[in-house]
Design a protein around this motif. Sequence first.
Motif, short mmCIF file in Angstrom:
data_model
loop_
_atom_site.label_atom_id
_atom_site.label_comp_id
_atom_site.label_asym_id
_atom_site.label_seq_id
_atom_site.Cartn_x
_atom_site.Cartn_y
_atom_site.Cartn_z
N ARG A 94 2.40 7.81 2.05
CA ARG A 94 2.29 9.17 1.53
C ARG A 94 2.71 10.18 2.59
O ARG A 94 2.59 9.91 3.78
N TYR A 131 1.77 8.88 6.15
CA TYR A 131 0.75 7.89 6.49
C TYR A 131 0.78 6.72 5.52
O TYR A 131 1.12 6.85 4.35
N ILE A 156 -8.89 12.67 1.05
CA ILE A 156 -9.47 11.35 1.32
C ILE A 156 -10.37 11.40 2.55
O ILE A 156 -9.96 11.92 3.60
N PRO A 193 -11.67 9.79 5.64
CA PRO A 193 -11.26 8.63 6.46
C PRO A 193 -12.45 7.92 7.10
O PRO A 193 -13.49 8.53 7.33
N PHE A 209 -3.28 4.89 8.28
CA PHE A 209 -4.60 5.30 7.76
C PHE A 209 -5.36 3.99 7.55
O PHE A 209 -5.31 3.38 6.48
N TYR A 228 -1.40 4.10 3.64
CA TYR A 228 -2.79 4.13 3.19
C TYR A 228 -3.38 2.72 3.01
O TYR A 228 -3.36 2.15 1.92
N THR A 282 -10.49 5.73 11.77
CA THR A 282 -9.20 6.34 11.40
C THR A 282 -9.11 7.79 11.86
O THR A 282 -8.02 8.29 12.17
N THR A 302 0.86 -1.19 0.00
CA THR A 302 0.00 0.00 0.00
C THR A 302 0.89 1.24 0.00
O THR A 302 2.05 1.19 0.44
N HIS A 356 -10.67 3.91 4.50
CA HIS A 356 -11.41 5.09 4.03
C HIS A 356 -12.86 5.02 4.52
O HIS A 356 -13.33 3.97 4.97
#
Length: 447
Positions: free
Chosen positions: A77, A94, A373, A375, A406, A96, A379, A74, A409
């Motif tokens: 970032r 983080y 994004i 979350p 993170f 992701y 998160t 993953t 989402h």
Amino acid sequence: MSQGNFLPKRWYNLMADLPTLPPPPLHPLTHQPMSPEDMSALFPMECIRQEASTERYIPIPEEVREIYELWRPTPLRRARRLEKLLDTPAKIYYKYEGASPVGSHKPNTAVAQAYYNKAEGVTQLTTETGAGQWGSALAMAGAFMDIAVKVYMVSASYHLKPGRRIMMQSFGATCTPSPSDETAAGRAILAQDPDSPGSLGIAISEAVELALADPETKYCLGSVLNHVLIHQSVIGQEALHQMAEAGAYPDVVIGCVGGGSNFSGIAFPFLGEQLRGGKEIRFVAVEPDACPKITKGAYTYDYGDTSGLTPIMKMHTLGHTFVPPSIHAGGLRYHGMAPLVSLCEELGLIDAISYPQLSCFEAAMQFIKTEGIIPAPETSHAIRAVIDEALDAKEQGEERVILFNFSGHGFLDLTSYQAYLNGELHNYAYPQQAVNAALKLLPKIEE
Ligand SMILES: *Cc1c(COP(=O)(O)O)cnc(C)c1O
């Protein structure tokens, strides 16, 4: 930013590096240490072996690794636009985990558990789910491994969050609101309270009861247990690699905690480095004010479920009969904490803090408006802590490096954001009386 191409070939096990080991799980009826045979009614032998393993590394089966490759590694970032908004010298990185097909870290263990069950001839998996993240991860894993999946979903979420239920059904899984009238555990709760919103503890009782009744059905847990934490170590191992590529090493590692799996997934590989003589860093586990087991619970033996069917584990707990308020971070509404995370806190290796839900949604809004994004509400607890950490670094004038997980989402949690934006959400006071009552009902274990 850094996608990299490093996908570990083995999982990392913190048990190899800890100065002391957690006490063994006990049988719910005899209170004696669980034997592998005792556990085999619920779990496949390989997971039971990993549960007690002290090997530092455990090979990832090739078939599991091939599935991981659908979304792993993953991305790591850097949240530069959030740094700028906060006007902080801190560097915020983080990992992701929202990049997985179902949008969270949970498939990292779901795929492994489905694989081992399939290999041992199991035909059906049962489990519980809160907000639906774990249920959808196991449903996907079941579809990949061609094994039936039956999910008991906390009733409040079943009705509030149809998106997750539809996702599970699309993978071919069966999803039942819990408490249900299908099990003795469910019927007992409904007799007391026909409108019970349910809880993870109740749903676990239902899933475990079904697994105990059928030899071809086994139970899967999405967090808490050692083997689950081992599978999640892919997150931190990738992060170690990606941070090195970015020329940085964290001063602080942060994750939200429900049962402790995504936090340990990112933290334990770094903690292992520290325990083997590496750089000393701070680890922060973040929990909701409404369900604060580490910061306000007892460190003692307790059941993993409401009805007392699961093994008894030594952990931070609010009491197995405690039903947390219906906050929007459903994945953080669990009464207990992973025994390994609990032990780390007892040993002073990690810190824990708690936040009220409104302040977490506020932090999520800052993240959304800068990094784009949305979350998961779970998160957002980590993001609250990250922002406070970055503001503290600003006050101290420090170029602190912050790394957080993170965990998922929130694209299927938009009704939670709607409630927040409409001003309908409020904070819950710490439910002291409910916790006091629940802590009186702990199993009596002589230590
Ligand atoms: C399940 C979940 C959590 C909480 O569970 P842990 O085992 O503590 O990681 C946190 N975030 C997301 C997105 C989840 O789905």
